[in-house]
Write an enzyme that holds these catalytic residues in place. Structure first.
Site, PDB file in Angstrom:
ATOM      1  N   ARG A 168       0.800  -1.241   0.008  1.00  0.00           N
ATOM      2  CA  ARG A 168      -0.101   0.013   0.111  1.00  0.00           C
ATOM      3  C   ARG A 168       0.841   1.281  -0.115  1.00  0.00           C
ATOM      4  O   ARG A 168       1.460   1.818   1.017  1.00  0.00           O
ATOM      5  CB  ARG A 168      -0.916   0.161   1.183  1.00  0.00           C
ATOM      6  CG  ARG A 168      -1.604   1.137   1.383  1.00  0.00           C
ATOM      7  CD  ARG A 168      -2.491   1.247   2.590  1.00  0.00           C
ATOM      8  NE  ARG A 168      -2.381   0.744   3.891  1.00  0.00           N
ATOM      9  CZ  ARG A 168      -1.562   1.194   4.848  1.00  0.00           C
ATOM     10  NH1 ARG A 168      -1.169   2.432   4.690  1.00  0.00           N
ATOM     11  NH2 ARG A 168      -0.951   0.618   5.894  1.00  0.00           N
ATOM     12  N   TYR A 212       4.437   4.812  11.419  1.00  0.00           N
ATOM     13  CA  TYR A 212       4.619   3.364  11.493  1.00  0.00           C
ATOM     14  C   TYR A 212       5.675   2.706  10.454  1.00  0.00           C
ATOM     15  O   TYR A 212       5.740   1.630  10.517  1.00  0.00           O
ATOM     16  CB  TYR A 212       3.442   2.517  11.591  1.00  0.00           C
ATOM     17  CG  TYR A 212       2.322   2.709  10.624  1.00  0.00           C
ATOM     18  CD1 TYR A 212       2.398   2.017   9.373  1.00  0.00           C
ATOM     19  CD2 TYR A 212       1.341   3.622  10.806  1.00  0.00           C
ATOM     20  CE1 TYR A 212       1.333   2.027   8.519  1.00  0.00           C
ATOM     21  CE2 TYR A 212       0.150   3.902   9.802  1.00  0.00           C
ATOM     22  CZ  TYR A 212       0.362   3.185   8.597  1.00  0.00           C
ATOM     23  OH  TYR A 212      -0.664   3.258   7.578  1.00  0.00           O
ATOM     24  N   HIS A 255      -3.292   4.604   4.702  1.00  0.00           N
ATOM     25  CA  HIS A 255      -4.398   3.366   4.919  1.00  0.00           C
ATOM     26  C   HIS A 255      -5.810   4.139   4.293  1.00  0.00           C
ATOM     27  O   HIS A 255      -6.615   3.527   3.608  1.00  0.00           O
ATOM     28  CB  HIS A 255      -4.578   3.179   6.341  1.00  0.00           C
ATOM     29  CG  HIS A 255      -6.127   2.077   6.466  1.00  0.00           C
ATOM     30  ND1 HIS A 255      -5.897   0.742   6.203  1.00  0.00           N
ATOM     31  CD2 HIS A 255      -7.208   2.299   7.157  1.00  0.00           C
ATOM     32  CE1 HIS A 255      -7.168   0.463   6.663  1.00  0.00           C
ATOM     33  NE2 HIS A 255      -7.987   1.260   7.108  1.00  0.00           N
TER      34      HIS A 255
END
Length: 402
Positions: free
Chosen positions: A289, A302, A293
């Site tokens: 990805r 992260y 998100h």
């Protein structure tokens, strides 16, 4: 590239019978190959057969160039759709958008491997797959505006409504496959999920039920490395997500999720085997990805930029572009026509999502029960009165029909 699978008498075949022609035992076939299936290198050159990650019984034919060119066109449109929808979020025309930028190969291949009568059950991130399946792009994006309905008729397209709850769509897909088998139909269901979904209880229930009843389901896991902010290593100790399949009694396979050539080959055989009656299969596609998100997420919290850049070098569009250019299939004129097609879809999205939807507040009560309860009638009447008072107009008897 179609795999021919048949059984004596033309009836249902077991997985063991289905793989017999591949020259491999059922025990070995159920385990995914070492590494992963890959046909195109990251620079777009065709890998020699001994470097494709396949093994005896796991050989995959290369789709014809004309099929790959058509798939590339869909990749170009998918990338433009992702970029356009992200822009529509920033403009306030969409409430949220979970981009599949970088995962377009998985999106396109998942739709192209199915027949018209097959069913797809997508996740919230699979808008490009739903569009590739033939659903109007504006209808697909309706749900991301925050409207109350899904935007399209699932029965008209054999595509389940995209849902935010993780993994619930797998159970719905298994249910459709069970019904199809009971009716004697040759329907195959492609049930899609992400790596995070494999940590849900519904994942276990769906795979176990499908395997026990030998249902025609291909479970397609897009492993994009993160369940929002949780990396795969914190979700499972298994060697791969594909290895989970053998515990349920089905075959599992790993494939490069940014290699649409390999994806088309692997998914085509999985669908063919499922249609022949060999039971469910699990395909894990390793991808990434590239963006957050959703627009509400800060991915820098992260993961680091070096990791993102490493995956950017594996971009599925660049890989196919280089291959098709070298093969003489993709000329400047053809690529320009694909870009125009993509821009037409983007314009259709902009125009279709520019107007305000017509909203009837009484829909809050209209579709709860076939026969509204006294409480709902009372609430509907109260809301109608409040709306009338706020507009300082004569009350419209919106609640009468209840």
């Amino acid at each position: 590239m179609t795999i021919s699978v048949s059984s004596p008498g033309g009836g249902e075949t077991s997985l063991a019978e289905a793989v017999k022609n591949f020259g491999i035992s059922i025990e070995d076939y159920m385990l995914p190959v070492h590494g992963q299936i890959q046909i195109l290198s990251e620079d777009g050159t065709m890998l020699p057969e001994d470097r494709r990650g396949s093994s005896p019984g796991h050989q995959y034919p290369v789709p014809p160039d004309e099929e790959l060119l058509a798939a590339y066109r869909r990749l170009v449109i998918g990338r433009r759709v992702n970029d356009q929808n992200s822009a529509l979020v920033r403009q306030g025309r969409l409430a949220v958008y979970p981009s599949s930028h970088g995962q377009e190969a998985c999106q396109v291949a998942s739709a192209l491997c199915l027949r018209d009568g097959d069913w797809m059950f997508p996740t919230y991130r699979d808008a490009v797959a739903v569009m590739t399946r033939g659903v109007d792009p504006v209808d697909v994006m309706t749900i991301f505006r925050g409207d109350w309905h899904g935007g399209y008729d699932p029965h008209a397209h054999q595509v389940g409504i995209q849902s935010t709850p993780l993994t619930t769509q797998l159970l719905h897909g298994v249910g459709v496959a069970h019904a199809a088998k009971l009716r004697g139909e040759d329907t195959v269901v492609l049930a899609m999920c992400g790596d995070g979904a494999t940590s849900e209880g519904d994942f276990h229930e769906a795979l176990n039920f499908a395997a026990v009843f030998q249902l025609p389901v291909v479970f397609f896991v897009q492993n994009n490395q993160y369940a929002i902010s949780v990396p795969l290593a914190h979700q499972t100790a298994a060697p791969s997500l594909a290895h989970k399949a053998v515990g349920y009694g089905m075959a599992g396979e790993r494939v490069d999720g940014n290699d649409i050539v390999a994806l088309l080959a692997v998914l085509d055989r999985a669908v063919t085997l499922a249609r022949a009656g060999s039971g469910p299969l699990l395909v894990e596609a390793n991808t990434y990805r590239m963006q957050a998100h959703t627009n509400a997420d800060d991915a820098t919290r992260y993961r680091n930029q070096a990791e993102v850049e490493a995956w950017a070098a594996k971009d599925p569009l660049n890989r196919m572009r280089h291959y098709l250019r070298a093969a003489g299939q993709l000329t400047d004129d053809v690529e320009a026509s694909f870009a125009r097609d993509a821009e037409e879809v983007a314009q259709h999205l902009r125009e279709g999502l520019s107007g305000e939807p017509e909203i009837d507040p009484q829909d809050l009560f209209r579709y709860v029960f076939t026969e509204p309860t006294p409480q709902l009638r009372e609430q509907a009447a109260f809301l109608a009165d409040e709306i009338a008072r706020s507009a300082d107009t004569a009350p419209a008897d919106l609640a009468k029909e209840h």
